[in-house]
Scaffold this motif. Structure first.
Motif, PDB file in Angstrom:
ATOM      1  N   SER A 186       0.831  -1.215   0.000  1.00 28.07           N
ATOM      2  CA  SER A 186       0.000   0.000   0.000  1.00 28.07           C
ATOM      3  C   SER A 186       0.862   1.259   0.000  1.00 28.07           C
ATOM      4  O   SER A 186       2.031   1.231   0.405  1.00 28.07           O
ATOM      5  CB  SER A 186      -0.883  -0.028   1.256  1.00 28.07           C
ATOM      6  OG  SER A 186      -1.556   1.196   1.434  1.00 28.07           O
ATOM      7  N   ILE A 191       3.116   4.372   0.092  1.00 29.89           N
ATOM      8  CA  ILE A 191       4.478   4.750  -0.302  1.00 29.89           C
ATOM      9  C   ILE A 191       5.325   3.517  -0.641  1.00 29.89           C
ATOM     10  O   ILE A 191       6.110   3.526  -1.595  1.00 29.89           O
ATOM     11  CB  ILE A 191       5.136   5.584   0.829  1.00 29.89           C
ATOM     12  CG1 ILE A 191       4.305   6.858   1.101  1.00 29.89           C
ATOM     13  CG2 ILE A 191       6.570   5.944   0.490  1.00 29.89           C
ATOM     14  CD1 ILE A 191       4.698   7.626   2.361  1.00 29.89           C
ATOM     15  N   ASP A 211       4.890  -7.412   2.912  1.00 36.17           N
ATOM     16  CA  ASP A 211       3.832  -6.698   3.633  1.00 36.17           C
ATOM     17  C   ASP A 211       3.149  -7.702   4.551  1.00 36.17           C
ATOM     18  O   ASP A 211       3.212  -8.909   4.319  1.00 36.17           O
ATOM     19  CB  ASP A 211       2.810  -6.112   2.646  1.00 36.17           C
ATOM     20  CG  ASP A 211       1.995  -4.966   3.243  1.00 36.17           C
ATOM     21  OD1 ASP A 211       2.266  -3.794   2.892  1.00 36.17           O
ATOM     22  OD2 ASP A 211       1.087  -5.238   4.075  1.00 36.17           O
ATOM     23  N   ASP A 243       5.498 -10.175   8.662  1.00 30.81           N
ATOM     24  CA  ASP A 243       5.356  -9.131   9.677  1.00 30.81           C
ATOM     25  C   ASP A 243       6.786  -8.746  10.091  1.00 30.81           C
ATOM     26  O   ASP A 243       7.534  -9.601  10.593  1.00 30.81           O
ATOM     27  CB  ASP A 243       4.572  -9.718  10.865  1.00 30.81           C
ATOM     28  CG  ASP A 243       4.368  -8.724  11.989  1.00 30.81           C
ATOM     29  OD1 ASP A 243       5.096  -7.711  12.053  1.00 30.81           O
ATOM     30  OD2 ASP A 243       3.473  -8.983  12.836  1.00 30.81           O
ATOM     31  N   VAL A 283       9.838   0.820   4.603  1.00 30.43           N
ATOM     32  CA  VAL A 283       8.711   1.751   4.468  1.00 30.43           C
ATOM     33  C   VAL A 283       7.559   1.422   5.428  1.00 30.43           C
ATOM     34  O   VAL A 283       6.854   2.320   5.893  1.00 30.43           O
ATOM     35  CB  VAL A 283       8.177   1.766   3.008  1.00 30.43           C
ATOM     36  CG1 VAL A 283       7.187   2.915   2.829  1.00 30.43           C
ATOM     37  CG2 VAL A 283       9.311   1.904   2.004  1.00 30.43           C
ATOM     38  N   TYR A 318       4.352   8.072  18.035  1.00 28.47           N
ATOM     39  CA  TYR A 318       4.788   8.132  16.637  1.00 28.47           C
ATOM     40  C   TYR A 318       5.983   9.089  16.496  1.00 28.47           C
ATOM     41  O   TYR A 318       6.960   8.783  15.809  1.00 28.47           O
ATOM     42  CB  TYR A 318       3.621   8.599  15.763  1.00 28.47           C
ATOM     43  CG  TYR A 318       3.891   8.569  14.276  1.00 28.47           C
ATOM     44  CD1 TYR A 318       3.821   7.383  13.553  1.00 28.47           C
ATOM     45  CD2 TYR A 318       4.197   9.740  13.572  1.00 28.47           C
ATOM     46  CE1 TYR A 318       4.047   7.352  12.178  1.00 28.47           C
ATOM     47  CE2 TYR A 318       4.427   9.726  12.201  1.00 28.47           C
ATOM     48  CZ  TYR A 318       4.347   8.527  11.510  1.00 28.47           C
ATOM     49  OH  TYR A 318       4.580   8.509  10.141  1.00 28.47           O
ATOM     50  N   VAL A 320       0.980  12.651   2.676  1.00 27.39           N
ATOM     51  CA  VAL A 320       0.860  11.810   1.476  1.00 27.39           C
ATOM     52  C   VAL A 320      -0.478  11.076   1.553  1.00 27.39           C
ATOM     53  O   VAL A 320      -0.849  10.589   2.628  1.00 27.39           O
ATOM     54  CB  VAL A 320       1.996  10.748   1.411  1.00 27.39           C
ATOM     55  CG1 VAL A 320       2.011  10.072   0.047  1.00 27.39           C
ATOM     56  CG2 VAL A 320       3.346  11.357   1.714  1.00 27.39           C
ATOM     57  N   THR A 360      -2.522   8.122   1.391  1.00 23.23           N
ATOM     58  CA  THR A 360      -2.319   6.670   1.428  1.00 23.23           C
ATOM     59  C   THR A 360      -3.428   6.048   2.285  1.00 23.23           C
ATOM     60  O   THR A 360      -4.380   6.730   2.664  1.00 23.23           O
ATOM     61  CB  THR A 360      -0.957   6.313   2.073  1.00 23.23           C
ATOM     62  OG1 THR A 360      -1.008   6.660   3.455  1.00 23.23           O
ATOM     63  CG2 THR A 360       0.204   7.038   1.417  1.00 23.23           C
TER      64      THR A 360
HETATM   65  N1  LIG Z   1       1.085   8.958   4.518  1.00 19.14           N
HETATM   66  C1  LIG Z   1       1.719   9.954   5.103  1.00 19.14           C
HETATM   67  O1  LIG Z   1       1.245  11.108   5.097  1.00 19.14           O
HETATM   68  C2  LIG Z   1       3.042   9.710   5.772  1.00 19.14           C
HETATM   69  C3  LIG Z   1       3.745  10.823   6.254  1.00 19.14           C
HETATM   70  C4  LIG Z   1       4.965  10.632   6.891  1.00 19.14           C
HETATM   71  C5  LIG Z   1       5.478   9.367   7.013  1.00 19.14           C
HETATM   72  N2  LIG Z   1       4.790   8.290   6.538  1.00 19.14           N
HETATM   73  C6  LIG Z   1       5.399   6.968   6.694  1.00 19.14           C
HETATM   74  O2  LIG Z   1       5.425   6.315   5.451  1.00 19.14           O
HETATM   75  C7  LIG Z   1       5.417   4.906   5.660  1.00 19.14           C
HETATM   76  C8  LIG Z   1       4.379   4.256   4.747  1.00 19.14           C
HETATM   77  O3  LIG Z   1       3.098   4.687   5.133  1.00 19.14           O
HETATM   78  P1  LIG Z   1       1.873   4.863   4.127  1.00 19.14           P
HETATM   79  O4  LIG Z   1       1.349   6.216   4.377  1.00 19.14           O
HETATM   80  O5  LIG Z   1       2.244   4.448   2.776  1.00 19.14           O
HETATM   81  O6  LIG Z   1       0.845   3.851   4.825  1.00 19.14           O
HETATM   82  P2  LIG Z   1      -0.053   2.649   4.301  1.00 19.14           P
HETATM   83  O7  LIG Z   1      -0.853   2.257   5.476  1.00 19.14           O
HETATM   84  O8  LIG Z   1      -0.763   3.020   3.040  1.00 19.14           O
HETATM   85  O9  LIG Z   1       1.015   1.511   3.969  1.00 19.14           O
HETATM   86  C9  LIG Z   1       1.751   0.880   4.974  1.00 19.14           C
HETATM   87  C10 LIG Z   1       1.868  -0.605   4.664  1.00 19.14           C
HETATM   88  O10 LIG Z   1       2.672  -1.199   5.685  1.00 19.14           O
HETATM   89  C11 LIG Z   1       2.116  -2.455   6.004  1.00 19.14           C
HETATM   90  N3  LIG Z   1       2.477  -2.871   7.361  1.00 19.14           N
HETATM   91  C12 LIG Z   1       2.011  -2.374   8.528  1.00 19.14           C
HETATM   92  N4  LIG Z   1       2.547  -3.032   9.562  1.00 19.14           N
HETATM   93  C13 LIG Z   1       3.372  -3.964   9.035  1.00 19.14           C
HETATM   94  C14 LIG Z   1       4.192  -4.970   9.596  1.00 19.14           C
HETATM   95  N5  LIG Z   1       4.247  -5.164  10.919  1.00 19.14           N
HETATM   96  N6  LIG Z   1       4.913  -5.751   8.768  1.00 19.14           N
HETATM   97  C15 LIG Z   1       4.839  -5.593   7.429  1.00 19.14           C
HETATM   98  N7  LIG Z   1       4.057  -4.680   6.842  1.00 19.14           N
HETATM   99  C16 LIG Z   1       3.335  -3.858   7.631  1.00 19.14           C
HETATM  100  C17 LIG Z   1       0.614  -2.250   5.873  1.00 19.14           C
HETATM  101  O11 LIG Z   1      -0.076  -3.473   5.676  1.00 19.14           O
HETATM  102  C18 LIG Z   1       0.525  -1.326   4.667  1.00 19.14           C
HETATM  103  O12 LIG Z   1       0.323  -2.038   3.468  1.00 19.14           O
HETATM  104  C19 LIG Z   1       5.183   4.692   7.156  1.00 19.14           C
HETATM  105  O13 LIG Z   1       6.423   4.417   7.782  1.00 19.14           O
HETATM  106  C20 LIG Z   1       4.654   6.031   7.625  1.00 19.14           C
HETATM  107  O14 LIG Z   1       4.952   6.269   8.967  1.00 19.14           O
HETATM  108  C21 LIG Z   1       3.569   8.431   5.913  1.00 19.14           C
END
Ligand SMILES: NC(=O)c1ccc[n+]([C@@H]2O[C@H](COP(=O)([O-])OP(=O)(O)OC[C@H]3O[C@@H](n4cnc5c(N)ncnc54)[C@H](O)[C@@H]3O)[C@@H](O)[C@H]2O)c1
Length: 353
Positions: free
Chosen positions: A123, A125, A144, A168, A192, A258, A291, A293
């Motif tokens: 999912s 990023i 994932d 995981d 990620v 966080y 972002v 997501t």
């Molecule tokens: N979206 C934003 O605005 C934003 C901003 C700053 C930082 N981030 C960071 O970007 C990264 C990606 O987030 P995103 O926004 O794409 O979120 P998202 O929820 O769309 O994707 C995250 C993915 O990680 C997987 N995941 C969660 N726990 C897991 C685990 N224990 N083992 C394996 N996979 C696991 C989930 O199933 C999911 O598919 C994260 O580290 C988040 O903290 C996101």
């Protein structure tokens, strides 16, 4: 006379400023417990773009419904929304034209011959990063926790070199399976996968939220990186990119769990960059701004909501995961040959405010 019914091409600000469509949209937001403040970062987007980016939360059917209801009220001359109703100042349409949309440009063969492990690849990023590496010739080990999301990712990348592993990152036995799937050589790793907290400040944070956020964001990243380094160190080569956050740079972007977890990601990045400087391994981080997501953020604290929302007033416009993949793949690739220990904000300038 009231202006015409806004369409999918109209900006959100125009919808909010419209004497009939504005109230219809605000009512829909209120039904889901939200206010128009939730839309302020995306006010310059067209409604069509919001449908595309919302991952199904705001569907084309919902947009059609809003248009139909606006048209109905206009026809009925609904007194609930007179044409001269005052429009809240923050709903005024901005003068400037919508920015020209950025288009991703693939660098053919940038990752050819390389094996790249990407976590959170189901999912947002992580998915965009895994996709870009695969489309640039890399062999991707996409992992994932969600098997369903990974299967969808694989089916959309048929014909490319993608291996999916449901794992995981917090579990050692799952990490062992990832290493097995990758084989002897791992050139790059993008950490990620991550989860948000519930915006609680220190006096309200629960043990459960603290432990879960640290388990995924910090411990999982540490465990997988530690294992991958067993391949990179003998090869004398490697690139690791950790995903931090604006919350890794400042105190106003999330709750304490966080924020502390992402500061830890910054610490791991700097320590590792220093430690492996003479081992041919570069370690960098990307700190994304907003972002669009699937990440879920709840507000379980009144104080947390008040303080974090106040800081969001200076939020930059949310971007797509592809925007982040552009920054992440740059640091992963050999183009970043002279970079290590960099914490790169990819946030449209938010961190400079
Ligand atoms: N979206 C934003 O605005 C934003 C901003 C700053 C930082 N981030 C960071 O970007 C990264 C990606 O987030 P995103 O926004 O794409 O979120 P998202 O929820 O769309 O994707 C995250 C993915 O990680 C997987 N995941 C969660 N726990 C897991 C685990 N224990 N083992 C394996 N996979 C696991 C989930 O199933 C999911 O598919 C994260 O580290 C988040 O903290 C996101």
């Amino acid at each position: 006379m009231a202006p015409a019914v806004p369409t999918g091409d109209s900006k959100i600000a125009e919808w909010l400023a419209h004497p009939y469509a504005g109230p219809v949209l605000r009512e829909m937001l209120a039904q889901s417990g939200q206010s128009e403040r939730a839309l302020s970062p995306v006010k310059r987007f067209s409604m069509k773009k919001l449908v595309k980016l919302s991952n199904g939360q705001f569907s084309q059917e919902m947009l059609d419904g809003l248009m139909a209801e606006t048209a109905r009220r206009m026809e009925a001359g609904d007194a609930a929304a007179p044409a001269d109703a005052p429009v809240p100042a923050e709903a005024q349409a901005p003068d400037e034209d919508e920015e020209q949309e950025w288009e991703e440009r693939i660098t053919e063969g940038r990752f050819t011959g390389q094996t790249v492990v990407v976590t959170g690849a189901g999912s947002g990023i992580g998915r965009a990063t895994a996709s870009r590496v695969a489309r640039e010739g890399g062999r991707v080990i996409a992992l994932d926790i969600s098997a369903e999301r990974l299967a969808e990712f694989a089916s959309e990348h048929e014909g490319l070199d993608v291996t999916i592993v449901t794992a995981d990152v917090t579990k050692e036995e799952d990490i062992a399976r990832v290493l097995e799937a990758a084989g002897d050589r791992i050139d790059a790793l993008a950490n990620v996968a991550g989860i948000m907290d519930n915006m609680t400040p220190l006096h309200e944070v629960t043990d459960e939220v603290w432990a879960r956020v640290f388990a995924v964001n910090v411990e999982g990243l540490m465990r997988l990186s530690r294992a991958v380094l067993q391949r990179m160190l003998p090869a004398g080569r490697g690139s690791i990119v950790n995903i931090a956050s604006e919350a890794g740079l400042r105190g106003s972007a999330a709750g304490v769990a966080y924020t502390a977890s992402k500061h830890a990601v910054v610490g791991i990045t700097k320590s590792s960059s220093y430690m492996y400087a003479s081992s041919g391994i570069r370690v960098n981080a990307v700190a994304p701004g907003p972002v669009i997501t699937n990440i879920e953020a709840r507000f379980d604290s009144e104080l947390g909501r008040e303080r974090v929302e106040a800081a969001m007033a200076i939020l930059t416009t949310p971007v797509t995961p592809d925007h982040l993949a552009a920054s992440i793949t740059f640091l992963l690739s050999d183009d970043a040959v002279n970079l290590s220990g960099v914490i790169l904000p990819s946030d449209g300038g938010w961190s400079a405010i």
